[in-house]
Design an enzyme around this catalytic site. Structure first.
Site, PDB file in Angstrom:
ATOM      1  N   CYS A   1      34.304  32.680  62.330  1.00 12.05           N
ATOM      2  CA  CYS A   1      35.573  33.401  62.386  1.00 12.05           C
ATOM      3  C   CYS A   1      36.248  33.424  61.024  1.00 12.05           C
ATOM      4  CB  CYS A   1      36.505  32.747  63.400  1.00 12.05           C
ATOM      5  SG  CYS A   1      35.747  32.470  65.011  1.00 12.05           S
TER       6      CYS A   1
ATOM      7  N   ARG B   1      31.109  37.806  57.636  1.00 11.46           N
ATOM      8  CA  ARG B   1      30.930  36.557  58.355  1.00 11.46           C
ATOM      9  C   ARG B   1      30.510  36.760  59.806  1.00 11.46           C
ATOM     10  NH1 ARG B   1      33.580  32.155  55.946  1.00 11.46           N
ATOM     11  NH2 ARG B   1      34.018  31.224  57.965  1.00 11.46           N
TER      12      ARG B   1
ATOM     13  N   TRP C   1      34.735  35.195  66.544  1.00 10.87           N
ATOM     14  CA  TRP C   1      33.413  35.223  67.163  1.00 10.87           C
ATOM     15  C   TRP C   1      33.500  34.331  68.388  1.00 10.87           C
ATOM     16  CZ3 TRP C   1      28.795  37.063  64.333  1.00 10.87           C
ATOM     17  CH2 TRP C   1      27.667  37.155  65.180  1.00 10.87           C
TER      18      TRP C   1
ATOM     19  N   ASN D   1      39.999  28.669  63.642  1.00  9.12           N
ATOM     20  CA  ASN D   1      38.543  28.611  63.537  1.00  9.12           C
ATOM     21  C   ASN D   1      38.096  27.225  63.991  1.00  9.12           C
ATOM     22  OD1 ASN D   1      38.689  31.097  62.352  1.00  9.12           O
ATOM     23  ND2 ASN D   1      38.084  30.422  60.306  1.00  9.12           N
ATOM     24  N   GLY D   2      36.936  27.156  64.644  1.00 10.13           N
ATOM     25  CA  GLY D   2      36.423  25.860  65.067  1.00 10.13           C
ATOM     26  C   GLY D   2      36.413  25.731  66.571  1.00 10.13           C
TER      27      GLY D   2
ATOM     28  N   GLU E   1       4.948  24.558  54.220  1.00 11.79           N
ATOM     29  CA  GLU E   1       6.006  25.190  53.434  1.00 11.79           C
ATOM     30  C   GLU E   1       5.833  24.894  51.948  1.00 11.79           C
ATOM     31  OE1 GLU E   1       9.500  27.338  52.480  1.00 11.79           O
ATOM     32  OE2 GLU E   1       8.058  27.406  54.126  1.00 11.79           O
TER      33      GLU E   1
ATOM     34  N   LYS F   1       5.352  27.772  49.054  1.00 10.12           N
ATOM     35  CA  LYS F   1       6.211  27.907  47.880  1.00 10.12           C
ATOM     36  C   LYS F   1       5.385  27.941  46.596  1.00 10.12           C
ATOM     37  CE  LYS F   1       9.957  28.522  49.763  1.00 10.12           C
ATOM     38  NZ  LYS F   1       9.132  29.276  50.699  1.00 10.12           N
TER      39      LYS F   1
ATOM     40  N   GLU G   1       3.523  31.266  46.362  1.00 12.71           N
ATOM     41  CA  GLU G   1       4.426  32.410  46.197  1.00 12.71           C
ATOM     42  C   GLU G   1       4.846  32.627  44.755  1.00 12.71           C
ATOM     43  OE1 GLU G   1       7.173  33.208  50.103  1.00 12.71           O
ATOM     44  OE2 GLU G   1       7.568  31.367  49.001  1.00 12.71           O
TER      45      GLU G   1
ATOM     46  N   HIS H   1     -12.808  17.682  58.866  1.00 13.81           N
ATOM     47  CA  HIS H   1     -13.274  18.870  59.569  1.00 13.81           C
ATOM     48  C   HIS H   1     -13.365  20.089  58.657  1.00 13.81           C
ATOM     49  CE1 HIS H   1     -13.088  16.942  63.534  1.00 13.81           C
ATOM     50  NE2 HIS H   1     -12.048  16.295  63.028  1.00 13.81           N
TER      51      HIS H   1
ATOM     52  N   LYS I   1      12.078  40.281  49.673  1.00 14.70           N
ATOM     53  CA  LYS I   1      12.950  39.269  50.262  1.00 14.70           C
ATOM     54  C   LYS I   1      13.007  39.404  51.776  1.00 14.70           C
ATOM     55  CE  LYS I   1      15.772  35.832  50.265  1.00 14.70           C
ATOM     56  NZ  LYS I   1      15.213  34.494  50.070  1.00 14.70           N
TER      57      LYS I   1
END
Length: 610
Positions: free
Chosen positions: A2, A27, A74, A99-100, A483, A487, A490, A506, A605
């Site tokens: 929010c 947001r 939201w 907010n919250g 990951e 990286k 990439e 294996h 991206k």
């Protein structure tokens, strides 16, 4: 997600409020509204949908005022309706935006109803308005009433209120959710994000947890809950383009690696309460849906897929719910079967990944209990089309090789595992509080790990003349090895693969020699003994080992073996911590190789086509 904006000035502040809301549209929100003071009255305009709908309402029925607050909401408590939109009033005594999540709102709501207060919404925010009004009956001074009311709140909040009894002032409180005061000459402003106010000021006071404030046209006065005055100096906001500015960093990727502690803290801001996880942040239906979930399908691509693989370990061990994780481009072209009460989770940094969106649409047509989007972009298609949402706060990520988007995804998924464990009755209160404390400590642990960059930089020199690399991990750290390999390939263009360490015999062991570095992640867990045996197999074949190990793991270094001890790899968040040195390794190897770090060849991206 929010947004809050407020202003007090000698001029009409309605245009300032509207422009601030427009600047917060990134947001994500489902309704918007304003409340302004007109003499002894409080005038409110609210609309479901975009800020433009609110602007149209104001054009049809204009408001002019010198003091007011505005909000983009939201939904967490109650569906997106005009009645649930902010601001909320208690008669014409005050209006609030918030907010919250207020954890104890149900108990407060019952108490206030018993005292005769009438509720017009389903929100936790309206409780705050009536609570302040009740305190006004006990205290002539609005500041005291506001402070006493805030003292009754439990949870996370950024709160702003206006009252005709003090018509030039804005009253603020912060606990968990961000809130700033914008300083100018003879008018001042408030917002949940400085970006909302850059059209009127570049000087800001950032409220800290536990702060209260009264802001009028002459200035701002800060206090704690006991009434002690606090001193905070305004800070000037840099006007450089925040998207295109690398600051003091050589590349966006390095900047984004170092932004991760803050991004993780921001991601957790609306998800952790004083006593546990705040499941309302998933959406108003979350508490009804979570206990019904019996199976989960996680669908994603690339780095997001790796996050889903880690989540499978967490969710199954904490909640006992079976989890299937699949690459979106494969899922959409077979005939997947969803057992009864299966939750579909789509993970995408951009929320526009074509294959993941296609999988979501398939799930909505084929008997899934509900769909959930895990995403960094609140206005994206994935979020808009999903029933529940789990939003990260990574901020804009420019580097093609994802860094902070990944660790914030992991953080949100660990949080989700806790929420599911509690909903299923598998996570007791003590364990939940311990896990929440671990999450609160995570940003600081990440900061400490990032201080090891110089040591990682030296390790990167081992890769300068290498063409291949192997990454190994076990358990939750096997996807982290995946990951790490992704990286490296990439951005340095070194061929890198990852395997579960137990799979060495294996096949992959045939590739190991002195020209293939083997990178391992070794936390102090129940699989450490097995991993040691796997590493001995590598050494016996002359392989060079580079081990990122937990601080209390004793592993012999020497010729062909480099160990770097990583603090914080000793609890459930260890996979998040272990990710950081692998990111730094890939970055510094790419530097030495002379590649285009931020824009690696052949990659985009956001993959918005098949």
């Amino acid at each position: 997600m929010c947004g809050i904006v407020g202003a007090t000035s000698a001029r009409n502040i309605t245009p300032i409020l509207l422009e601030g809301l427009r600047r917060l549209e990134y947001r994500g929100y489902d309704s918007a509204g304003v409340a302004v003071l007109e003499g002894e009255a409080i005038e409110v305009r609210r609309a479901v949908g975009k800020v433009q709908a609110l602007a149209d309402a104001l054009e049809a029925d204009p408001l002019e005022s010198h003091t007011g607050i505005a909000h983009t909401r939201w939904a967490t408590h109650g569906k997106p309706t005009e009645a649930n939109a902010h601001p909320h009033r208690s008669g014409h005594r005050l209006a609030v935006v918030h907010n919250g999540i207020i954890e104890n709102y149900e108990a407060l709501r019952r108490e206030l109803k018993s005292a005769g207060f009438q509720f017009a919404s389903e929100t936790d925010t309206e409780v705050i308005a009536h609570l302040i009004a009740r305190e006004m009956d006990q205290h002539d001074d609005f500041a005291k009433a506001f402070s006493h009311a805030v003292g009754h709140l439990e949870g996370a909040y950024a709160l702003a209120a206006v009252t005709p009894s003090d018509p030039e002032a804005l009253y603020l409180a912060r606990m968990g959710s961000p809130l700033v005061i914008g300083i100018s000459t003879e008018e001042n402003y408030i917002a949940s994000d400085p970006l909302a106010l850059l059209q009127v000021t570049d000087r800001f006071i950032h409220l800290e947890n536990g702060d209260l404030a009264r802001v009028d046209r002459q200035g701002a006065h800060l206090f704690d809950l006991k009434g002690k005055e606090l001193q905070r100096e305004p800070e000037r906001f840099a006007h450089e383009d925040q998207v295109a500015n690398k600051g003091d960093y050589r590349h966006f990727m390095l900047k984004e690696i170092h932004e991760q502690p803050e991004a993780v803290a921001n991601t957790l801001a609306d998800k952790l309460g004083s006593h546990g996880v705040l499941t309302e942040s998933l959406g108003p239906e979350a508490n009804a849906i979570l206990p019904k979930i019996e199976n989960i399908h996680i669908i994603a691509c690339g780095t997001s897929y790796h996050a889903g693989l880690v989540a499978r370990y967490w969710i199954e061990s904490i909640s006992g719910i079976p989890v299937n994780v699949e690459v979106a481009s494969e899922y959409r072209y077979r005939e997947p079967v969803a057992p009864p009460n299966t939750l579909f989770i789509g993970i995408s940094q951009s929320g526009e990944t074509a294959d993941t969106l296609a999988a979501l649409r398939f799930a909505k047509e084929n008997g899934y209990l509900q769909t959930l989007a895990l995403c960094n972009m609140p206005g994206s298609t994935l979020v808009r089309e999903s029933g529940l949402r789990l939003l990260t706060q990574a901020g804009i990520e420019i580097g093609v090789a994802s860094t902070k988007a990944f660790t914030t995804q992991l953080t949100a998924l660990y949080w989700l595992a806790l929420a599911l464990g509690r909903a299923r009755g598998r996570l007791d209160k003590a364990d939940e509080e311990k896990a929440v404390a671990t999450l609160r400590a995570l940003p600081r642990h990440m900061e400490v790990v990032l201080e090891l960059e110089d040591e990682v930089k030296h390790i990167a020199e081992e890769f300068v003349d290498k063409q291949h690399a192997l990454f190994l991990g076990r358990g939750t750290h096997y996807p982290i090895a995946l990951e790490g390999a992704l990286k490296l390939k990439e951005i340095s263009y070194i061929h890198a693969e990852a395997y579960p360490a137990g799979e060495l015999k294996h096949g992959p062991l045939a590739l190991v020699d002195e020209d293939m570095p083997v990178v391992t992640v070794a936390p102090d867990d129940h699989l450490l003994g097995k991993l040691r045996s796997n590493l001995e197999e590598v050494r016996a074949r002359g392989g060079q080992l580079i081990n990122f190990i937990a601080e209390n793991v004793d592993m012999q270094a020497g010729e062909g073996v480099i160990n770097l001890k990583i603090p914080g790899m000793n609890d459930g968040t260890s996979p998040i911590i272990a990710t950081l040195p692998l990111q730094l390794l890939a970055y510094h190897v790419a530097l030495l190789k002379g590649t285009d770090v931020d824009k690696p060849r052949n990659l985009a991206k956001s993959v918005t086509v098949e």
